[in-house]
Design a protein around this motif. Structure first.
Motif, short mmCIF file in Angstrom:
data_model
loop_
_atom_site.label_atom_id
_atom_site.label_comp_id
_atom_site.label_asym_id
_atom_site.label_seq_id
_atom_site.Cartn_x
_atom_site.Cartn_y
_atom_site.Cartn_z
N VAL A 37 0.90 -1.16 -0.11
CA VAL A 37 0.03 -0.07 -0.16
C VAL A 37 0.80 1.29 0.08
O VAL A 37 0.64 2.31 -0.62
CB VAL A 37 -0.89 -0.03 1.15
N LYS A 38 2.08 1.03 0.91
CA LYS A 38 2.92 2.33 0.79
C LYS A 38 3.38 2.87 -0.52
O LYS A 38 3.77 3.91 -0.74
CB LYS A 38 3.94 2.14 1.97
N VAL A 185 -6.15 8.92 4.69
CA VAL A 185 -6.33 7.37 5.22
C VAL A 185 -5.29 6.69 4.89
O VAL A 185 -4.67 5.76 5.53
CB VAL A 185 -7.71 7.09 4.84
N ALA A 186 -4.79 6.61 3.69
CA ALA A 186 -3.91 5.79 3.06
C ALA A 186 -2.38 5.97 3.72
O ALA A 186 -1.67 4.96 4.17
CB ALA A 186 -3.58 6.03 1.69
N THR A 189 -2.75 4.37 7.11
CA THR A 189 -2.50 3.10 7.04
C THR A 189 -1.26 2.47 7.12
O THR A 189 -0.85 1.36 7.56
CB THR A 189 -3.28 2.28 5.99
N CYS A 190 -0.12 3.27 6.33
CA CYS A 190 1.03 2.91 6.14
C CYS A 190 1.99 3.23 7.11
O CYS A 190 3.14 2.67 7.28
CB CYS A 190 1.68 3.31 4.94
N ARG A 193 2.70 0.31 13.46
CA ARG A 193 2.08 0.38 14.47
C ARG A 193 2.51 0.68 15.94
O ARG A 193 1.80 1.29 16.90
CB ARG A 193 1.12 -0.95 14.73
#
Length: 266
Positions: A37-38, A185-186, A189-190, A193
């Motif tokens: 995704v990143k 949002v993307a 997400t990347c 955590r």
């Protein structure tokens, strides 16, 4: 537009089909990783920034035109006042009084209405009276100067009212908003955590900058109703000078309008 949508949709379907059916034949080893995704966020962020920059230029151009039109209108009103000095006494008094009332109507009636993208009929009352006062001067030296200045005033006022309407359509603005939302949002997400304080701070800063840019676009696209708005400074100065010239030979009670540019009851 239809062609673009069809081609892009076909390209997306072709890419998904190739990923599902063609890729296993081309790769001899099992590959389930692909693009993360990143890896896709970079182009998305670039697209968002470019779109914001393009729309920002458009909105800023509209703001600049509104400011130029407001100043041009004020100069034309001042020229009418000065050209009236070459007219006979009766027409001179009427023209200068009309310019005072027109400037007042623009400043107090039309300027607040432009915050919502609207105009006001109040200035038109005095612009019509101005044109009527020119008719007895046909053949006089001042007639051509007055008509030329009044035409310029009319053009600049029309441009000012045009720029009061947002130049960026609502669909484009909401598309930018949706793009910005997806990008944020993307990006969120990347980020990792754990141990992600630096990334979170950076994401907050990027989000704030992008949101501020969108807010600025929204603001300058409404030149007469936003935080950074065009003030009626020029027309107020033209009103002051016209009032000064009128009061040099008359009293304020002789003006056919009140302080808001509304015709007095006679």
């Amino acid at each position: 537009m239809v062609l673009v949508i069809v081609v892009v949709a076909a390209a997306l379907l072709a890419g998904l089909a190739a990923n599902r059916f063609l890729r296993p034949r081309l790769l001899s080893e099992d590959d389930d990783t692909g693009m993360a995704v990143k890896d896709l966020v970079g182009p998305l962020l670039t697209l968002t920034v470019l779109l914001l920059a393009f729309v920002m230029v458009t909105a800023t151009g509209s703001y600049g035109k509104a400011e130029v039109a407001a100043r041009g209108e004020a100069r034309a009103v001042d020229q009418i006042t000065e050209a009236a000095e070459y007219a006979p006494a009766a027409q001179k008094t009427r023209i200068q009084a009309d310019t005072v009332c027109y400037a007042r109507a623009v400043r107090t009636q039309e300027w607040p209405a432009m915050a919502d993208g609207d105009g006001s009929p109040a200035p038109s009352v005095w612009s019509t009276d101005l044109r009527n006062s020119f008719r007895p001067l046909q053949g006089e030296p001042a007639f051509g100067m007055l008509v030329a200045a009044d035409n310029k005033r009319s053009e600049e006022r029309q441009e000012r009212l045009t720029q009061a309407t947002p130049s960026v359509p609502s669909a484009i603005f909401y598309f930018l908003l949706a793009t910005l939302t997806i990008t944020v949002v993307a990006l969120g997400t990347c980020i990792p955590r754990r141990n992600n304080r630096g990334q979170v701070i950076t994401l907050v800063v990027i989000t704030a900058l992008l949101a501020t840019t969108l807010c600025i676009i929204r603001d300058v696209d409404r030149p007469f109703g936003g935080i950074v708005d065009v003030q009626p400074t020029a027309i107020a100065e033209a009103e002051r000078q016209a009032t000064r010239d009128f009061l040099a030979h008359h009293s304020a009670a002789d003006l056919p309008c009140n302080d808001q540019g509304i015709r007095r009851n006679t």
